[in-house]
Enzyme design. Structure first.
Site, PDB file in Angstrom:
ATOM      1  N   LYS A  53      19.328  -8.042  -0.342  1.00 49.00           N
ATOM      2  CA  LYS A  53      18.915  -6.597   0.610  1.00 49.00           C
ATOM      3  C   LYS A  53      19.785  -5.755   1.074  1.00 49.00           C
ATOM      4  O   LYS A  53      21.018  -6.584   1.829  1.00 49.00           O
ATOM      5  CB  LYS A  53      17.790  -6.779   0.937  1.00 49.00           C
ATOM      6  CG  LYS A  53      17.017  -5.859   2.067  1.00 49.00           C
ATOM      7  CD  LYS A  53      15.578  -5.292   0.540  1.00 49.00           C
ATOM      8  CE  LYS A  53      15.180  -4.148   1.023  1.00 49.00           C
ATOM      9  NZ  LYS A  53      14.018  -3.849   0.043  1.00 49.00           N
ATOM     10  N   GLY A 155      -2.224   5.629   2.544  1.00 45.64           N
ATOM     11  CA  GLY A 155      -1.534   6.153   2.249  1.00 45.64           C
ATOM     12  C   GLY A 155      -0.508   7.346   0.594  1.00 45.64           C
ATOM     13  O   GLY A 155      -0.886   6.497  -0.338  1.00 45.64           O
ATOM     14  N   GLY A 157       1.344   8.845  -0.257  1.00 46.74           N
ATOM     15  CA  GLY A 157       3.422   9.083  -0.410  1.00 46.74           C
ATOM     16  C   GLY A 157       3.410   9.229  -1.219  1.00 46.74           C
ATOM     17  O   GLY A 157       2.435   9.449  -2.381  1.00 46.74           O
ATOM     18  N   VAL A 159       4.087   7.120  -3.536  1.00 46.57           N
ATOM     19  CA  VAL A 159       3.168   5.524  -5.160  1.00 46.57           C
ATOM     20  C   VAL A 159       2.330   6.359  -4.415  1.00 46.57           C
ATOM     21  O   VAL A 159       1.565   6.316  -5.896  1.00 46.57           O
ATOM     22  CB  VAL A 159       3.643   4.290  -4.211  1.00 46.57           C
ATOM     23  CG1 VAL A 159       2.884   3.506  -5.239  1.00 46.57           C
ATOM     24  CG2 VAL A 159       5.714   4.174  -4.522  1.00 46.57           C
TER      25      VAL A 159
HETATM   26  P1  NAD Z   1       6.237   6.888   1.416  1.00 44.09           P
HETATM   27  O1  NAD Z   1       6.508   6.951   2.594  1.00 44.09           O
HETATM   28  O2  NAD Z   1       6.301   8.009   0.129  1.00 44.09           O
HETATM   29  O3  NAD Z   1       4.093   7.081   1.466  1.00 44.09           O
HETATM   30  C1  NAD Z   1       3.998   6.935   2.476  1.00 44.09           C
HETATM   31  C2  NAD Z   1       3.139   7.791   3.181  1.00 44.09           C
HETATM   32  O4  NAD Z   1       1.856   6.547   4.311  1.00 44.09           O
HETATM   33  C3  NAD Z   1       3.092   8.435   3.623  1.00 44.09           C
HETATM   34  O5  NAD Z   1       2.156   9.832   3.312  1.00 44.09           O
HETATM   35  C4  NAD Z   1       3.305   8.403   5.098  1.00 44.09           C
HETATM   36  O6  NAD Z   1       1.907   9.604   6.131  1.00 44.09           O
HETATM   37  C5  NAD Z   1       1.814   7.043   5.388  1.00 44.09           C
HETATM   38  N1  NAD Z   1       1.860   7.224   6.532  1.00 44.09           N
HETATM   39  C6  NAD Z   1       2.194   5.903   7.174  1.00 44.09           C
HETATM   40  N2  NAD Z   1       1.563   5.111   7.517  1.00 44.09           N
HETATM   41  C7  NAD Z   1       0.308   5.636   7.555  1.00 44.09           C
HETATM   42  C8  NAD Z   1      -0.891   4.331   8.457  1.00 44.09           C
HETATM   43  N3  NAD Z   1      -0.676   3.713   9.504  1.00 44.09           N
HETATM   44  N4  NAD Z   1      -2.669   4.620   7.603  1.00 44.09           N
HETATM   45  C9  NAD Z   1      -2.038   5.331   6.458  1.00 44.09           C
HETATM   46  N5  NAD Z   1      -1.630   6.146   5.885  1.00 44.09           N
HETATM   47  C10 NAD Z   1       0.098   5.965   6.477  1.00 44.09           C
HETATM   48  O7  NAD Z   1       6.344   5.485   0.984  1.00 44.09           O
HETATM   49  P2  NAD Z   1       6.839   4.714  -0.849  1.00 44.09           P
HETATM   50  O8  NAD Z   1       7.621   5.368  -1.861  1.00 44.09           O
HETATM   51  O9  NAD Z   1       5.488   5.781  -1.961  1.00 44.09           O
HETATM   52  O10 NAD Z   1       5.943   3.399  -0.638  1.00 44.09           O
HETATM   53  C11 NAD Z   1       4.755   3.013  -0.256  1.00 44.09           C
HETATM   54  C12 NAD Z   1       4.432   1.888   0.110  1.00 44.09           C
HETATM   55  O11 NAD Z   1       5.285   0.904  -1.257  1.00 44.09           O
HETATM   56  C13 NAD Z   1       5.694   1.204   1.389  1.00 44.09           C
HETATM   57  O12 NAD Z   1       5.428   0.085   1.588  1.00 44.09           O
HETATM   58  C14 NAD Z   1       6.978   0.227   0.179  1.00 44.09           C
HETATM   59  O13 NAD Z   1       7.704  -0.414   0.560  1.00 44.09           O
HETATM   60  C15 NAD Z   1       6.234  -0.385  -0.846  1.00 44.09           C
HETATM   61  N6  NAD Z   1       7.382  -0.439  -2.015  1.00 44.09           N
HETATM   62  C16 NAD Z   1       7.312   1.367  -2.534  1.00 44.09           C
HETATM   63  C17 NAD Z   1       8.606   1.729  -3.684  1.00 44.09           C
HETATM   64  C18 NAD Z   1       8.349   2.994  -4.087  1.00 44.09           C
HETATM   65  O14 NAD Z   1       9.323   2.866  -5.343  1.00 44.09           O
HETATM   66  N7  NAD Z   1       8.806   3.516  -3.598  1.00 44.09           N
HETATM   67  C19 NAD Z   1       9.053  -0.114  -4.366  1.00 44.09           C
HETATM   68  C20 NAD Z   1       8.304  -0.568  -4.344  1.00 44.09           C
HETATM   69  C21 NAD Z   1       7.359  -1.002  -2.604  1.00 44.09           C
END
Ligand code: NAD
Length: 321
Positions: A53, A155, A157, A159
């Site tokens: 990391k 969430g 976002g 994903v």
């Molecule tokens: P992102 O930032 O695109 O989306 C996160 C979403 O969660 C946003 O829309 C944000 O507004 C919302 N959010 C933040 N705080 C919140 C809360 N307290 N309650 C409800 N919603 C809330 O992130 P992402 O890339 O979609 O990743 C989401 C999760 O998956 C993270 O924990 C990340 O570590 C994990 N993850 C992502 C990937 C990837 O490929 N992007 C891979 C492995 C793990």
């Protein structure tokens, strides 16, 4: 800073997180913890990769980085990655994106997830998550078909938003929440019920998919859960590992987060194969997330342990080779 936790199965892959920490000790703790988690994620997914990391520490009292300073910081990070001679491969993570990887690539070739390679991992993480949701439903209800199931996605976002779309296409009835009110638009498009994050977490649904931040399974939420299963993308969902036993005692099946969200890293791994990146191969490989979960659920049932214990045991076994 870069932490290389293990290269037992191959080069240590892990994203570069740019985040605010109170002090360097907190950042070191985070990079070590996250690198270890990557070792297990890659091992359980059966990938020829180790765990690492990167962390670029921002200070709470510092103004946002100017574009020039951000570029200089990323170049320094690139030099650090280069100094490790390929033992560590970087990628995007919280706080960094594809344009940042392009800057890092100016100083080292040990960068993954560029637009010319496997690209943004999020859609692949979402596909892997949907497969995980189906495997978890199958274990609890005897069928993995999401049609007619009530599922909460927290969430929306990169994903969670895509996962919600996939589950909607599969016929699920959705309850969704996000702190960002602009995500209501997606909720409306999917005919989903919009609510606040805590209500979604504790809604009476078949499955909850946490796709925002970590720590959402905590002393406040676990006693209030009304779902039958949990499977989502958010990293470090358990505020404390001991909460998993409480979840199991309540008859709720928790699919370990680092197994559910391995789709992104599985996709990246395809770009490291000698024949180069191929999205069709990526899709086939990402779907293996379902098999990993089934193996873990079987092993937990056979040994009377929880899915987390079974997943960590599987990781240890694969690390021993
Ligand atoms: P992102 O930032 O695109 O989306 C996160 C979403 O969660 C946003 O829309 C944000 O507004 C919302 N959010 C933040 N705080 C919140 C809360 N307290 N309650 C409800 N919603 C809330 O992130 P992402 O890339 O979609 O990743 C989401 C999760 O998956 C993270 O924990 C990340 O570590 C994990 N993850 C992502 C990937 C990837 O490929 N992007 C891979 C492995 C793990």
């Amino acid at each position: 800073m870069v932490a290389v936790h293990s290269t037992a199965r191959g080069p240590a892959l892990g994203g570069c997180r740019m985040w605010t920490y109170d002090d360097a000790r907190a950042a070191v703790r985070d990079v070590l913890r996250l690198s270890r988690a990557m070792t297990f994620k890659a091992a359980v997914a059966g990938l020829p990769l180790g765990g690492g990391k990167g962390v670029i520490m921002l200070r709470p009292d510092e103004p946002p980085l100017s574009p020039e300073r951000r570029e200089a910081v990323l170049q320094d990070f690139g030099d650090t990655v280069e100094a490790l001679g390929g033992d560590y491969l970087t990628a995007e993570d919280v706080g960094t994106g594809e344009p940042d990887m392009e800057v890092i690539a100016g100083r080292t070739s040990h960068v993954t997830g560029l637009a010319t390679g496997s690209g943004d991992p999020s859609p692949w993480t979402a596909i892997g998550c949907e497969v995980a949701v189906r495997a978890t439903l199958e274990r609890v209800f005897g069928t993995g078909d999401p049609s007619g199931r009530r599922i909460a996605v927290i969430g929306l976002g990169s994903v969670g938003g895509r996962l919600a779309e996939l589950l909607h296409e599969g016929g699920a009835e959705l309850v969704v929440a996000d702190v960002d009110q602009s995500k209501r638009e997606l909720a409306e498009r999917l005919g989903a019920t919009w609510t606040d994050p805590l209500s979604a977490m504790t809604a009476e649904v078949d499955l909850v998919a946490p796709c925002a931040l970590g720590g959402v399974l905590n002393d406040e939420t676990v006693p209030a859960l009304r779902c039958k299963a949990i499977a989502g993308a958010a990293n470090n969902q358990l505020a404390d590992d001991s909460l998993e036993a409480q979840i199991a005692e309540r008859g709720i099946l928790w699919a370990p987060d680092f197994v559910c969200n391995a789709g992104g890293i599985i996709n990246i791994c395809v770009e490291l194969e000698p024949s180069g990146y191929d999205p069709a191969r990526a899709e086939t490989n990402v779907r293996v997330v379902g098999d990993s979960l089934r193996t873990i659920f079987d092993s937990a049932a056979a040994t009377g342990t929880t899915p987390l214990t079974a997943a960590l045991a599987l990781g240890q076994e694969r690390l021993r080779g």
